[in-house]
Motif scaffolding. Structure first.
Motif, PDB file in Angstrom:
ATOM      1  N   ALA A  46       4.619   1.141   4.119  1.00  0.00           N
ATOM      2  CA  ALA A  46       4.724  -0.196   4.697  1.00  0.00           C
ATOM      3  C   ALA A  46       3.361  -0.878   4.773  1.00  0.00           C
ATOM      4  N   VAL A  47       2.328  -0.121   5.153  1.00  0.00           N
ATOM      5  CA  VAL A  47       0.982  -0.693   5.270  1.00  0.00           C
ATOM      6  C   VAL A  47       0.455  -1.130   3.913  1.00  0.00           C
ATOM      7  N   TRP A  48       0.515  -0.231   2.929  1.00  0.00           N
ATOM      8  CA  TRP A  48      -0.099  -0.538   1.644  1.00  0.00           C
ATOM      9  C   TRP A  48       0.707  -1.545   0.838  1.00  0.00           C
ATOM     10  N   ALA A  49       2.007  -1.654   1.095  1.00  0.00           N
ATOM     11  CA  ALA A  49       2.799  -2.694   0.432  1.00  0.00           C
ATOM     12  C   ALA A  49       2.273  -4.075   0.806  1.00  0.00           C
ATOM     13  N   GLY A  50       1.765  -4.195   2.044  1.00  0.00           N
ATOM     14  CA  GLY A  50       1.208  -5.463   2.483  1.00  0.00           C
ATOM     15  C   GLY A  50      -0.227  -5.681   2.076  1.00  0.00           C
ATOM     16  N   LEU A  51      -1.003  -4.616   1.945  1.00  0.00           N
ATOM     17  CA  LEU A  51      -2.426  -4.741   1.634  1.00  0.00           C
ATOM     18  C   LEU A  51      -2.707  -4.783   0.139  1.00  0.00           C
ATOM     19  N   TRP A 108      -5.487   2.611   6.641  1.00  0.00           N
ATOM     20  CA  TRP A 108      -4.108   2.812   7.106  1.00  0.00           C
ATOM     21  C   TRP A 108      -4.068   2.941   8.623  1.00  0.00           C
ATOM     22  N   HIS A 126      -3.995  -0.262  10.582  1.00  0.00           N
ATOM     23  CA  HIS A 126      -2.766  -1.072  10.510  1.00  0.00           C
ATOM     24  C   HIS A 126      -1.513  -0.299  10.914  1.00  0.00           C
ATOM     25  N   GLN A 160       1.121  -1.355  13.507  1.00  0.00           N
ATOM     26  CA  GLN A 160       1.875  -2.572  13.200  1.00  0.00           C
ATOM     27  C   GLN A 160       2.881  -2.359  12.073  1.00  0.00           C
ATOM     28  N   SER A 161       2.888  -1.184  11.475  1.00  0.00           N
ATOM     29  CA  SER A 161       3.832  -0.932  10.389  1.00  0.00           C
ATOM     30  C   SER A 161       5.244  -0.779  10.952  1.00  0.00           C
TER      31      SER A 161
END
Length: 299
Positions: free
Chosen positions: A97-102, A214, A217, A220-221
């Motif tokens: 979820a974190v890296w999909a946004g970053l 990671w 963030h 907030q994931s």
């Protein structure tokens, strides 16, 4: 860092190695190149500790087919708070979820890695491997491999704090290697180098920094139902993560763990201080752009 008990950690990309993860394939790990490059740095450390790499990896050359895998029973954050296998699943889901946004803003074409839990031995896209090599990422099949028995060794043998975030750091570091693979970094460096400023050390320190990103963030994931995966980090949990980073520093392994001389010219992962520094850099900034270990002399 504690998982939200109500979080849904059901995963479509983390599984258990099928058939117990035996070494039944054709040949062993191709240490010198291809998907086996990341294993090489682990083998170098084991050699420094007096361990025969042949006892850790399948004999011979070539690669083997990955085991088909079976589903996990991990579905809730409560299970992730109680079981190490579910902690791995939950951490990978949060990192997804974190890296999909970053990834997009960082110029990375994102895809999720696979995660594979195994016990003892496993067949991978990089070849057959023993759990004695520790957790690793195989770029050939874009899979993170973890035998959770390593978590006990991390504290009992390497001296890390026995906290949940120390374990999460390990998973997040391997996930960082997946990000590097997506960036193409692994194909652009000389992984045969050793030494305190070598490409291999820079690769590992960048993965530490990505683990810190990671962590910044993670609270907030959210899962697919909008629940936060994790609760905010406490000071003690940050200390646990830093202790894990220090525990796998080359100087600590060569000296305190193996009882030998510290030889910086043989380093493949970086010192304890360096690993803590770059995790902290990622954690404090939350920015993948702050993790360019290849563009600085101040490692």
């Amino acid at each position: 860092m504690t998982f939200n008990p109500n979080a849904n950690i059901t995963s479509g990309n983390v599984s258990r190695a099928g058939g117990g993860g035996g070494l039944g394939g054709r040949g062993g790990l191709a240490i010198g190149g291809g998907g086996g490059c990341l294993m090489l740095v682990v083998v170098v450390i084991m050699m420094l500790m007096g361990v025969n790499p042949g006892s850790l990896l399948g004999a011979g050359q070539g690669t083997t087919q990955q085991d088909p895998g079976t589903s996990t029973e991990c579905t809730t954050g409560q299970q992730a708070n109680e079981r190490d296998d579910c902690l791995v699943v939950g951490t990978v889901e949060s990192a997804d979820a974190v890296w999909a946004g970053l990834a997009g803003p960082a110029g990375i074409q994102f895809s999720e890695p696979q995660g594979r839990l195994f016990s003892g031995q496993v067949n991978t896209g990089c070849g057959a491997a023993s759990s004695a090599v520790g957790p690793f990422y195989c770029p050939a099949d874009q899979t993170i491999y973890i035998d959770t028995s390593f978590f006990d060794e991390l504290s009992s043998r390497f001296g890390a704090n026995d906290g949940s975030f120390a374990k999460m750091y390990v998973v997040a570091h391997e996930y960082g290697h997946h990000i590097q693979n997506l960036q193409g970094t692994m194909n652009q460096i000389d992984q045969q180098q050793t030494g305190p400023t070598s490409d291999g050390v820079r690769l590992e320190l960048q993965a530490d920094c990505y683990a810190g990103v990671w962590a910044n963030h993670a609270a907030q994931s959210k899962d697919g139902e909008g629940n936060n995966f994790l609760q905010p980090l406490t000071d003690q949990q940050i200390a646990d993560g830093l202790s894990a980073a220090a525990a796998v520093g080359d100087d600590h392994i060569q000296g305190e763990v193996a009882g030998g001389q510290v030889n910086p010219e043989s380093w493949t992962h970086g010192s304890s201080e360096q690993r803590q520094k770059w995790f902290t850099t990622g954690y404090q900034s939350g920015d993948p752009g702050a993790c360019n270990t290849f563009a600085t002399d101040a490692l």
